[in-house]
Design a protein around this motif. Structure first.
Motif, PDB file in Angstrom:
ATOM      1  N   THR A  89      14.132  -7.224   7.272  1.00 20.17           N
ATOM      2  CA  THR A  89      12.756  -7.207   6.784  1.00 20.17           C
ATOM      3  C   THR A  89      11.976  -6.169   7.583  1.00 20.17           C
ATOM      4  OG1 THR A  89      12.811  -9.524   6.097  1.00 20.17           O
ATOM      5  CG2 THR A  89      10.637  -8.562   6.495  1.00 20.17           C
ATOM      6  N   VAL A  90      11.190  -5.353   6.879  1.00 23.00           N
ATOM      7  CA  VAL A  90      10.394  -4.294   7.502  1.00 23.00           C
ATOM      8  C   VAL A  90       8.926  -4.583   7.197  1.00 23.00           C
ATOM      9  CG1 VAL A  90       9.941  -1.819   7.587  1.00 23.00           C
ATOM     10  CG2 VAL A  90      12.282  -2.651   7.197  1.00 23.00           C
ATOM     11  N   VAL A  91       8.118  -4.702   8.243  1.00 19.89           N
ATOM     12  CA  VAL A  91       6.712  -5.080   8.074  1.00 19.89           C
ATOM     13  C   VAL A  91       5.829  -3.838   8.090  1.00 19.89           C
ATOM     14  CG1 VAL A  91       4.849  -6.561   8.905  1.00 19.89           C
ATOM     15  CG2 VAL A  91       7.235  -7.248   9.251  1.00 19.89           C
ATOM     16  N   GLY A  92       5.020  -3.662   7.036  1.00 14.84           N
ATOM     17  CA  GLY A  92       4.106  -2.535   6.957  1.00 14.84           C
ATOM     18  C   GLY A  92       2.780  -2.782   7.646  1.00 14.84           C
ATOM     19  N   PRO A  93       1.976  -3.775   7.189  1.00 15.58           N
ATOM     20  CA  PRO A  93       0.608  -3.943   7.696  1.00 15.58           C
ATOM     21  C   PRO A  93       0.532  -4.683   9.029  1.00 15.58           C
ATOM     22  CG  PRO A  93       0.953  -5.136   5.609  1.00 15.58           C
ATOM     23  CD  PRO A  93       2.278  -4.698   6.102  1.00 15.58           C
ATOM     24  N   GLU A  94      -0.650  -4.585   9.641  1.00 15.06           N
ATOM     25  CA  GLU A  94      -0.860  -5.187  10.955  1.00 15.06           C
ATOM     26  C   GLU A  94      -1.111  -6.690  10.913  1.00 15.06           C
ATOM     27  OE1 GLU A  94      -4.783  -3.192   9.627  1.00 15.06           O
ATOM     28  OE2 GLU A  94      -2.621  -2.855   9.450  1.00 15.06           O
ATOM     29  N   ALA A  95      -1.732  -7.200   9.835  1.00 19.86           N
ATOM     30  CA  ALA A  95      -2.138  -8.613   9.811  1.00 19.86           C
ATOM     31  C   ALA A  95      -0.960  -9.578   9.970  1.00 19.86           C
ATOM     32  CB  ALA A  95      -2.935  -8.921   8.549  1.00 19.86           C
ATOM     33  N   PRO A  96       0.149  -9.424   9.214  1.00 17.97           N
ATOM     34  CA  PRO A  96       1.267 -10.345   9.427  1.00 17.97           C
ATOM     35  C   PRO A  96       1.898 -10.229  10.812  1.00 17.97           C
ATOM     36  CG  PRO A  96       1.833  -8.665   7.791  1.00 17.97           C
ATOM     37  CD  PRO A  96       0.374  -8.542   8.054  1.00 17.97           C
ATOM     38  N   LEU A  97       1.900  -9.012  11.380  1.00 17.87           N
ATOM     39  CA  LEU A  97       2.443  -8.857  12.735  1.00 17.87           C
ATOM     40  C   LEU A  97       1.605  -9.636  13.736  1.00 17.87           C
ATOM     41  CD1 LEU A  97       3.256  -5.046  12.612  1.00 17.87           C
ATOM     42  CD2 LEU A  97       4.928  -6.905  12.749  1.00 17.87           C
ATOM     43  N   ASN A  98       0.280  -9.545  13.597  1.00 19.81           N
ATOM     44  CA  ASN A  98      -0.593 -10.275  14.510  1.00 19.81           C
ATOM     45  C   ASN A  98      -0.595 -11.773  14.240  1.00 19.81           C
ATOM     46  OD1 ASN A  98      -2.472  -8.588  16.520  1.00 19.81           O
ATOM     47  ND2 ASN A  98      -1.893  -7.298  14.789  1.00 19.81           N
ATOM     48  N   ALA A  99      -0.144 -12.174  13.048  1.00 19.49           N
ATOM     49  CA  ALA A  99      -0.004 -13.601  12.738  1.00 19.49           C
ATOM     50  C   ALA A  99       1.325 -14.165  13.237  1.00 19.49           C
ATOM     51  CB  ALA A  99      -0.133 -13.824  11.233  1.00 19.49           C
ATOM     52  N   GLY A 100       2.218 -13.291  13.733  1.00 14.01           N
ATOM     53  CA  GLY A 100       3.471 -13.763  14.320  1.00 14.01           C
ATOM     54  C   GLY A 100       4.654 -13.793  13.376  1.00 14.01           C
ATOM     55  N   ILE A 101       4.669 -12.906  12.357  1.00 18.36           N
ATOM     56  CA  ILE A 101       5.782 -12.917  11.407  1.00 18.36           C
ATOM     57  C   ILE A 101       7.113 -12.611  12.090  1.00 18.36           C
ATOM     58  CG2 ILE A 101       5.418 -10.493  10.695  1.00 18.36           C
ATOM     59  CD1 ILE A 101       6.344 -11.331   7.884  1.00 18.36           C
ATOM     60  N   ALA A 102       7.110 -11.704  13.073  1.00 21.03           N
ATOM     61  CA  ALA A 102       8.369 -11.349  13.742  1.00 21.03           C
ATOM     62  C   ALA A 102       8.937 -12.546  14.499  1.00 21.03           C
ATOM     63  CB  ALA A 102       8.152 -10.165  14.688  1.00 21.03           C
ATOM     64  N   ASP A 103       8.067 -13.284  15.173  1.00 24.24           N
ATOM     65  CA  ASP A 103       8.509 -14.476  15.915  1.00 24.24           C
ATOM     66  C   ASP A 103       9.080 -15.520  14.952  1.00 24.24           C
ATOM     67  OD1 ASP A 103       6.738 -14.025  18.732  1.00 24.24           O
ATOM     68  OD2 ASP A 103       5.840 -13.233  16.912  1.00 24.24           O
ATOM     69  N   LEU A 104       8.383 -15.729  13.829  1.00 24.53           N
ATOM     70  CA  LEU A 104       8.799 -16.739  12.852  1.00 24.53           C
ATOM     71  C   LEU A 104      10.169 -16.398  12.266  1.00 24.53           C
ATOM     72  CD1 LEU A 104       7.540 -19.294  11.436  1.00 24.53           C
ATOM     73  CD2 LEU A 104       6.960 -17.751   9.552  1.00 24.53           C
ATOM     74  N   GLY A 116       0.805  -1.214   0.000  1.00 22.00           N
ATOM     75  CA  GLY A 116       0.000   0.000   0.000  1.00 22.00           C
ATOM     76  C   GLY A 116       0.839   1.265   0.000  1.00 22.00           C
ATOM     77  N   GLY A 117       0.170   2.392   0.296  1.00 20.76           N
ATOM     78  CA  GLY A 117       0.855   3.668   0.319  1.00 20.76           C
ATOM     79  C   GLY A 117       1.910   3.755   1.406  1.00 20.76           C
ATOM     80  N   ARG A 118       1.620   3.191   2.553  1.00 16.67           N
ATOM     81  CA  ARG A 118       2.607   3.168   3.651  1.00 16.67           C
ATOM     82  C   ARG A 118       3.868   2.433   3.210  1.00 16.67           C
ATOM     83  NH1 ARG A 118      -0.236   0.493   8.035  1.00 16.67           N
ATOM     84  NH2 ARG A 118      -0.491  -1.064   6.419  1.00 16.67           N
ATOM     85  N   GLU A 119       3.675   1.296   2.541  1.00 14.86           N
ATOM     86  CA  GLU A 119       4.831   0.503   2.112  1.00 14.86           C
ATOM     87  C   GLU A 119       5.628   1.219   1.023  1.00 14.86           C
ATOM     88  OE1 GLU A 119       2.377  -1.506   4.584  1.00 14.86           O
ATOM     89  OE2 GLU A 119       1.658  -0.985   2.577  1.00 14.86           O
ATOM     90  N   HIS A 120       4.928   1.949   0.152  1.00 16.07           N
ATOM     91  CA  HIS A 120       5.654   2.734  -0.857  1.00 16.07           C
ATOM     92  C   HIS A 120       6.508   3.797  -0.164  1.00 16.07           C
ATOM     93  CE1 HIS A 120       5.532   4.971  -5.013  1.00 16.07           C
ATOM     94  NE2 HIS A 120       6.751   4.676  -4.603  1.00 16.07           N
ATOM     95  N   ALA A 121       5.947   4.449   0.863  1.00 12.03           N
ATOM     96  CA  ALA A 121       6.713   5.450   1.610  1.00 12.03           C
ATOM     97  C   ALA A 121       7.929   4.811   2.296  1.00 12.03           C
ATOM     98  CB  ALA A 121       5.814   6.141   2.630  1.00 12.03           C
ATOM     99  N   LEU A 122       7.747   3.611   2.838  1.00 13.59           N
ATOM    100  CA  LEU A 122       8.869   2.911   3.473  1.00 13.59           C
ATOM    101  C   LEU A 122       9.956   2.568   2.452  1.00 13.59           C
ATOM    102  CD1 LEU A 122       6.875   0.576   5.882  1.00 13.59           C
ATOM    103  CD2 LEU A 122       8.555   2.288   6.595  1.00 13.59           C
TER     104      LEU A 122
END
Length: 424
Positions: free
Chosen positions: A66-81, A9-15
């Motif tokens: 790796t830089v995570v933009g949206p909330e869904a992968p964070l709540n799915a545990g991408i950082a832990d994985l 999305g737009g946030r990720e383009h800015a990142l």
């Protein structure tokens, strides 16, 4: 360094735009990305919620960060994985990200640690929520407990609207399982402001303030959206409001999460209402806001990668974070019908006419037959810098006027609330 940005999305383009400016970065990948991001990074056809696919890609490509933009992968545990796989990732753990993933948890932690927020009650049955609303009256705010893409909050100005909100969320299930529980809370009055902060789990460094515009139409009318525009800095965020926000909200929530075994590293976002009694929390998010990231990141003068590495290495206090002495305004160009149903595939014209000093961040776009076309509800974020907010507003709208696609809609009053503070 090789960097992977998760999201499209737009946030990720800015990142991506900001990360590419780091002299330490050699390659940037984005999964899944969009048509605008594809001009600045290598887009990878992996969904943001396919966290195992993203992990495998990061391993295969030797991704350094790796830089995570949206909330869904964070709540799915991408950082832990990723951490279990020995991969460096910027974003909070699943337990820490639940501050956004569960409105109920957020309210309970705030109540336990005395962090200022609205009075509330939690319900897992629609009849009990309805009875409470009839007893308390309106206005009130009805929130789905879980993630709802920024649309799970309904401000009800009368009792019937509140009862309808409960029915929509808990009976009609418009947000799916996110509506298993609802929070009904008092309707705070004042002006909203968004404060994002970097934290390494102990040190907390606020970013420049910003203000989002959630309602789809001018004058804050119509349904909530993911955000129709934002500007930074927000004049309502005075030095005194800043002091209280840091002392009463940001530092206490980071300390509270650590005490609860949910140590938080990344960006924490506090959506605040500046009330007559001071700032109170409307919500916490576990990542950069969208569209707040667009004006905030255009004002950041420090290497973002340097800040992110300091967060991961628990040395945020040793990095000087600098901001441009300017203002930035982002106007979102949306598809006709958004946030309801809308058509995709509309050809976007005028992107080659944008003046210097304006950045057009792509949100919902794709490439088709050599043309850039619409592919989402929020399509573009036209973001302009200026010496002050009035100048940035003028530049953003001048640039927005050069772009067109069938059904295009945007608010004409982004930043208007700031002007009354400046004129006063």
């Amino acid at each position: 360094m090789k960097v992977l940005v998760v999201g499209g999305g737009g946030r990720e383009h800015a990142l991506v735009w900001k990360i590419r400016q780091s002299p330490r970065v050699r390659e940037v990948y984005c999964a899944p990305g969009n048509a605008g991001i594809a001009r600045e990074a290598t887009c990878v056809n992996i969904g943001a919620e396919d966290i195992t696919g993203l992990r495998d890609f990061a391993r295969e490509k030797g991704i350094d960060l790796t830089v995570v933009g949206p909330e869904a992968p964070l709540n799915a545990g991408i950082a832990d994985l990723f951490q279990e796989a020995g991969l460096r990732i910027f974003g909070p753990s699943r337990a820490a990200a639940e501050i956004e993933g569960s409105k109920v948890l957020a309210k309970e932690i705030m109540a336990k640690y005395g962090i200022p927020t609205a009075d509330y009650a939690v319900f897992d049955r629609p009849d009990r929520a309805a009875a409470y609303i009839k007893q308390k009256g309106a206005p009130c705010v009805v929130k789905a407990d879980g993630l709802a893409a920024g649309k799970g909050v309904i401000v009800a100005m009368d009792e019937q609207a509140a009862l309808d909100a409960v029915c929509s969320i808990m009976v009609d299930r418009i947000f799916g399982s996110a509506g298993d529980r609802v929070v009904v809370e008092e309707c705070l009055t004042g002006e909203e402001v968004s404060i994002l902060a970097f934290t390494d789990g102990y040190n907390v460094v606020p970013m420049v303030s910003s203000q989002d515009h959630k309602r789809v139409f001018d004058g804050d009318q119509g349904p909530n959206t993911g955000g129709m525009g934002a500007y930074a800095p927000a004049p309502v965020y005075s030095p005194e409001v800043h002091r209280r926000t840091v002392e009463e909200i940001l530092v206490p929530i980071v300390r509270a999460l650590d005490a609860e075994g949910r140590t938080y590293r990344g960006v924490i976002y506090a959506g605040l209402m500046v009330t007559p009694k001071g700032p109170k929390v409307l919500e916490f998010n576990a990542r950069f806001g969208d569209p707040e990231a667009q004006p905030v990141l255009t004002l950041l003068d420090t290497d973002l990668v340097e800040i992110m590495e300091a967060v991961l290495e628990n040395r945020l206090d040793r990095v000087e974070i600098r901001w441009k002495k300017q203002a930035s305004v982002c106007v979102v160009l949306a598809s006709g019908g958004y946030p309801g149903s809308y058509e995709k595939g509309k050809v976007i014209r005028g992107l080659d006419q944008i003046p210097e000093g304006v950045v057009v961040f792509h949100a919902g776009t794709a490439q088709k037959d050599g043309e850039t076309v619409t592919a989402g509800g929020r399509v573009l974020g036209v973001t302009a810098l200026g010496p002050d907010i009035p100048a940035a507003i003028e530049a953003a709208y001048a640039a927005a006027g050069k772009i067109s696609f069938e059904g295009m809609h945007y608010r004409r009053d982004i930043g208007k609330k700031a002007l009354k503070h400046l004129s006063g």
